[in-house]
Design a protein around this motif. Structure first.
Motif, PDB file in Angstrom:
ATOM      1  N   SER A 158      43.771  36.150  42.424  1.00  0.00           N
ATOM      2  CA  SER A 158      42.497  35.841  43.073  1.00  0.00           C
ATOM      3  C   SER A 158      41.761  37.111  43.474  1.00  0.00           C
ATOM      4  O   SER A 158      40.535  37.138  43.543  1.00  0.00           O
ATOM      5  CB  SER A 158      42.729  34.971  44.314  1.00  0.00           C
ATOM      6  N   THR A 170      39.938  29.768  33.164  1.00  0.00           N
ATOM      7  CA  THR A 170      41.163  30.502  32.842  1.00  0.00           C
ATOM      8  C   THR A 170      41.961  29.784  31.761  1.00  0.00           C
ATOM      9  O   THR A 170      42.467  30.405  30.817  1.00  0.00           O
ATOM     10  CB  THR A 170      42.024  30.678  34.101  1.00  0.00           C
ATOM     11  N   ARG A 206      50.859  33.277  39.021  1.00  0.00           N
ATOM     12  CA  ARG A 206      49.621  33.369  39.781  1.00  0.00           C
ATOM     13  C   ARG A 206      49.875  34.062  41.116  1.00  0.00           C
ATOM     14  O   ARG A 206      50.852  33.775  41.797  1.00  0.00           O
ATOM     15  CB  ARG A 206      49.032  31.970  40.014  1.00  0.00           C
ATOM     16  N   THR A 237      47.730  36.113  36.629  1.00  0.00           N
ATOM     17  CA  THR A 237      46.383  35.978  37.178  1.00  0.00           C
ATOM     18  C   THR A 237      46.424  36.270  38.671  1.00  0.00           C
ATOM     19  O   THR A 237      47.475  36.164  39.324  1.00  0.00           O
ATOM     20  CB  THR A 237      45.808  34.571  36.961  1.00  0.00           C
ATOM     21  N   GLN A 253      39.814  27.647  37.444  1.00  0.00           N
ATOM     22  CA  GLN A 253      41.047  27.238  36.770  1.00  0.00           C
ATOM     23  C   GLN A 253      40.750  26.750  35.354  1.00  0.00           C
ATOM     24  O   GLN A 253      41.486  27.056  34.410  1.00  0.00           O
ATOM     25  CB  GLN A 253      41.752  26.151  37.574  1.00  0.00           C
TER      26      GLN A 253
END
Length: 246
Positions: free
Chosen positions: A38, A166, A9, A36, A163
Motif C-alpha cells: 500500500s 492489480t 501483500r 504488493t 485490487q
C-alpha cells in the motif's frame, strides 16, 4: 498461470523490489511470486530516481521471475514484456497510452507508470528477474516536483478499484511472459515498436552535445535507441544518454 501463483501483500515496505531481493537471498520463491504494498517508504525508479506514491492510492508491485531461456545479451526483452503488459492495462482506459523508451508508460505527454527491472546473470543465461512496477491509479495530487505525473483517475475522471487493477495487471503480465516462454520475442518487439512514444515523429531532444531535432527510428534488441537527426546523421543512445524535451 505463472505470474500471480503466489501473492504477498504488505501495508508498508521500503520498496517492493527490496522485499523481492531479500526473498531471493533467503530462498527461491516460486516463479511468478508477486509482492504488493500500500505504501513504499523508499520507492525506487530507474537510475536511482525516487517514486512518489500516496499511501493506498496506487499500484506498487514487484514480480519475481526465472527467465533462464533468455540470454544476457537479449535481456531487454524482459523490459519489453513488462512495459507492454502495463501498457495493455492502461490502454484499456485510454487510446493514448504509449511506451516511452525504455519502459515508462505515458498518456499523451504525461507519465502514468514507471518500471524498474533488476536482473541477475548465471553463466550464459539470466538467473532471476525482479520487475518493479509503479502505476498511478487514484492519486490526483503530486507533490514531489516530478514534471508530468498523471493517474488513471485523472485520465478517466473516476476512481478505480485497486485490487481489481492489480489482478488485471497480473493476468496481463502472465500473458506477455508466456510470449517469452514460447519464443515469441519477435512479436513482442513488434508490439513494443507499435506503441513506442514519439516513434516516427520529429521532436526536440538533448544529449551531451546540446539540443537537437530528431526522430526515433527503432530500438535495437539490446535496448539501444536509434535516432535519425534532422541534419541527416544517425545516432544511438543507451539509457540516460538522451533527454526528451517535453
Amino acid at each position: 498461470m505463472i505470474i500471480g501463483s503466489s501473492v504477498s501483500r504488505y501495508e508498508k515496505v521500503s520498496s517492493t523490489n527490496t522485499v523481492a531481493a531479500a526473498l531471493l537471498r533467503e530462498a527461491k520463491p516460486v516463479e511468478g511470486t508477486v509482492i504488493t504494498a500500500s505504501f513504499q517508504e523508499s520507492g525506487r525508479g530507474q537510475a536511482g530516481n525516487t517514486w512518489e506514491s500516496e499511501p493506498g492510492s496506487n499500484l506498487l508491485m514487484s514480480v519475481i521471475l526465472y527467465p533462464v531461456m533468455v540470454k544476457p545479451a537479449d535481456q531487454f526483452v524482459i523490459s519489453q514484456m513488462v512495459s507492454l503488459a502495463v501498457h495493455d492495462l492502461v490502454a484499456l482506459h485510454t487510446a493514448e497510452a504509449r511506451i516511452k523508451w525504455p519502459n515508462d508508460i505515458y498518456v499523451r505527454d504525461d507519465k502514468i507508470a514507471g518500471i524498474l527491472i533488476e536482473n541477475t546473470i548465471m553463466g550464459d543465461r539470466l538467473g532471476s528477474t525482479v520487475a518493479g512496477i509503479g502505476l498511478n491509479v487514484n492519486q490526483t495530487i503530486f507533490r514531489s516536483g516530478a514534471p508530468n505525473p498523471v493517474s488513471l483517475a485523472s485520465v478517466t475522471g473516476t476512481g478505480h478499484n485497486l485490487q481489481a487493477v492489480t489482478g488485471k495487471l497480473t493476468s496481463l503480465l502472465d500473458n506477455r511472459y508466456g510470449m517469452i516462454i514460447r519464443g515469441e520475442t519477435a512479436a513482442l518487439a513488434q508490439d513494443y515498436h507499435d506503441v513506442l512514444y514519439r516513434s516516427g515523429e520529429w521532436h526536440r531532444y538533448t544529449d551531451d552535445g546540446g539540443e537537437f531535432e530528431g526522430m526515433i527510428e527503432h530500438v535495437r534488441p539490446d535496448g539501444i535507441l536509434m535516432m535519425l537527426r534532422k541534419d541527416g546523421k544517425r545516432a544511438m543512445y543507451a539509457f540516460k544518454e538522451i533527454n526528451y524535451s517535453l
